[in-house]
Design a protein around this motif. Sequence first.
Motif, PDB file in Angstrom:
ATOM      1  N   ARG A  18      71.834  41.818  36.301  1.00 19.86           N
ATOM      2  CA  ARG A  18      70.757  42.775  36.521  1.00 19.86           C
ATOM      3  C   ARG A  18      71.047  44.052  35.751  1.00 19.86           C
ATOM      4  O   ARG A  18      72.189  44.506  35.686  1.00 19.86           O
ATOM      5  CB  ARG A  18      70.610  43.081  38.013  1.00 19.86           C
TER       6      ARG A  18
ATOM      7  N   ALA B 216      65.612  47.953  39.157  1.00 22.53           N
ATOM      8  CA  ALA B 216      66.553  46.907  38.742  1.00 22.53           C
ATOM      9  C   ALA B 216      65.769  45.751  38.127  1.00 22.53           C
ATOM     10  O   ALA B 216      64.734  45.327  38.664  1.00 22.53           O
ATOM     11  CB  ALA B 216      67.374  46.425  39.916  1.00 22.53           C
ATOM     12  N   ARG B 217      66.248  45.271  37.015  1.00 26.28           N
ATOM     13  CA  ARG B 217      65.599  44.145  36.327  1.00 26.28           C
ATOM     14  C   ARG B 217      66.591  43.003  36.217  1.00 26.28           C
ATOM     15  O   ARG B 217      67.714  43.190  35.732  1.00 26.28           O
ATOM     16  CB  ARG B 217      65.126  44.571  34.940  1.00 26.28           C
ATOM     17  N   THR B 218      66.188  41.824  36.680  1.00 27.92           N
ATOM     18  CA  THR B 218      67.044  40.644  36.587  1.00 27.92           C
ATOM     19  C   THR B 218      66.812  39.974  35.233  1.00 27.92           C
ATOM     20  O   THR B 218      65.717  39.501  34.947  1.00 27.92           O
ATOM     21  CB  THR B 218      66.749  39.647  37.722  1.00 27.92           C
TER      22      THR B 218
ATOM     23  N   ASP C 252      69.445  34.610  35.861  1.00 20.63           N
ATOM     24  CA  ASP C 252      69.412  34.230  37.276  1.00 20.63           C
ATOM     25  C   ASP C 252      70.086  32.878  37.490  1.00 20.63           C
ATOM     26  O   ASP C 252      69.542  31.842  37.109  1.00 20.63           O
ATOM     27  CB  ASP C 252      67.957  34.180  37.757  1.00 20.63           C
TER      28      ASP C 252
ATOM     29  N   SER D 274      76.601  40.363  37.186  1.00 19.13           N
ATOM     30  CA  SER D 274      76.331  40.952  38.503  1.00 19.13           C
ATOM     31  C   SER D 274      76.770  40.005  39.605  1.00 19.13           C
ATOM     32  O   SER D 274      77.220  40.439  40.678  1.00 19.13           O
ATOM     33  CB  SER D 274      74.836  41.265  38.638  1.00 19.13           C
TER      34      SER D 274
END
Length: 263
Positions: free
Chosen positions: A10, A18-20, A23, A59
């Motif tokens: 992230r 917050a930008r993912t 994933d 992260s």
Amino acid sequence: MLEVRGVSKRFRAPDGRARTALDDITLTVQPGRFCVLIGPTGCGKSTVLSMIAGLVRPSEGAILIDGQPVSGTDPRTGFMFQSDAVFPWKTVLGNVAAGPRFRGTPRREAAELARDWLRRVGLSGFEHYYPYQLSGGMRKRVALAQTLINGPQILLMDEPFSGLDAQTRQIMSDELLGLWEQLGASVLMVTHDLEEAIALADTVVVLTAGPATVKKEFAVDLPRPRSVREVRFQPRFVELHEQIWSCLSEEVSLAYARATTSP
């Protein structure tokens, strides 16, 4: 062996949210295998390489080399960047010898190693040139020798031949395959060129539009050694191209739709 286990990343966007970017990515590169990541522009492929290189921390999840977590840069890993990572003030010989010198190799021995690698990549006679005096393809050869001279067990490549004309790109791809087969390194490469991916790889991994995760892995069962030009005419190559493009095109269309409709 390289393992990426459930890795997410992230970032903080300019608006503070917050930008993912990635994933729950999981993939494995077995020793001596050539794996290629392919996916829509901006989906996070280069970020995966940066985390494996120890330049960016995930992260969540873990990245392991031979079962040991990556906690920073690792001497067993080599990284060939999209842009030429050459020192403009050094000669071709000085650029290629820089890695061994940094690792403590005596000057004369490092120079001899560098001359040998310049011979392998077809740059004998250009030892005393500077990068600005070389063509784009020759600079890529310098960058390749600069990376491989350190004998990496894991080779990371971020669109290493982008910006080259089609003929030079094909020649460089063939040279890469020949050198890789000699070294036996595990390779993880990022490219936007599906034909290049299939021609080079043992495995092609398709990533989804961001936040990126692994959509599907394709085993490339084309015989080795390969000629990058000739392998494209094989029926199996065409079949693989159709299968992978069918999987990839959905993600490319989704990413494009998001880019053209976002405020």
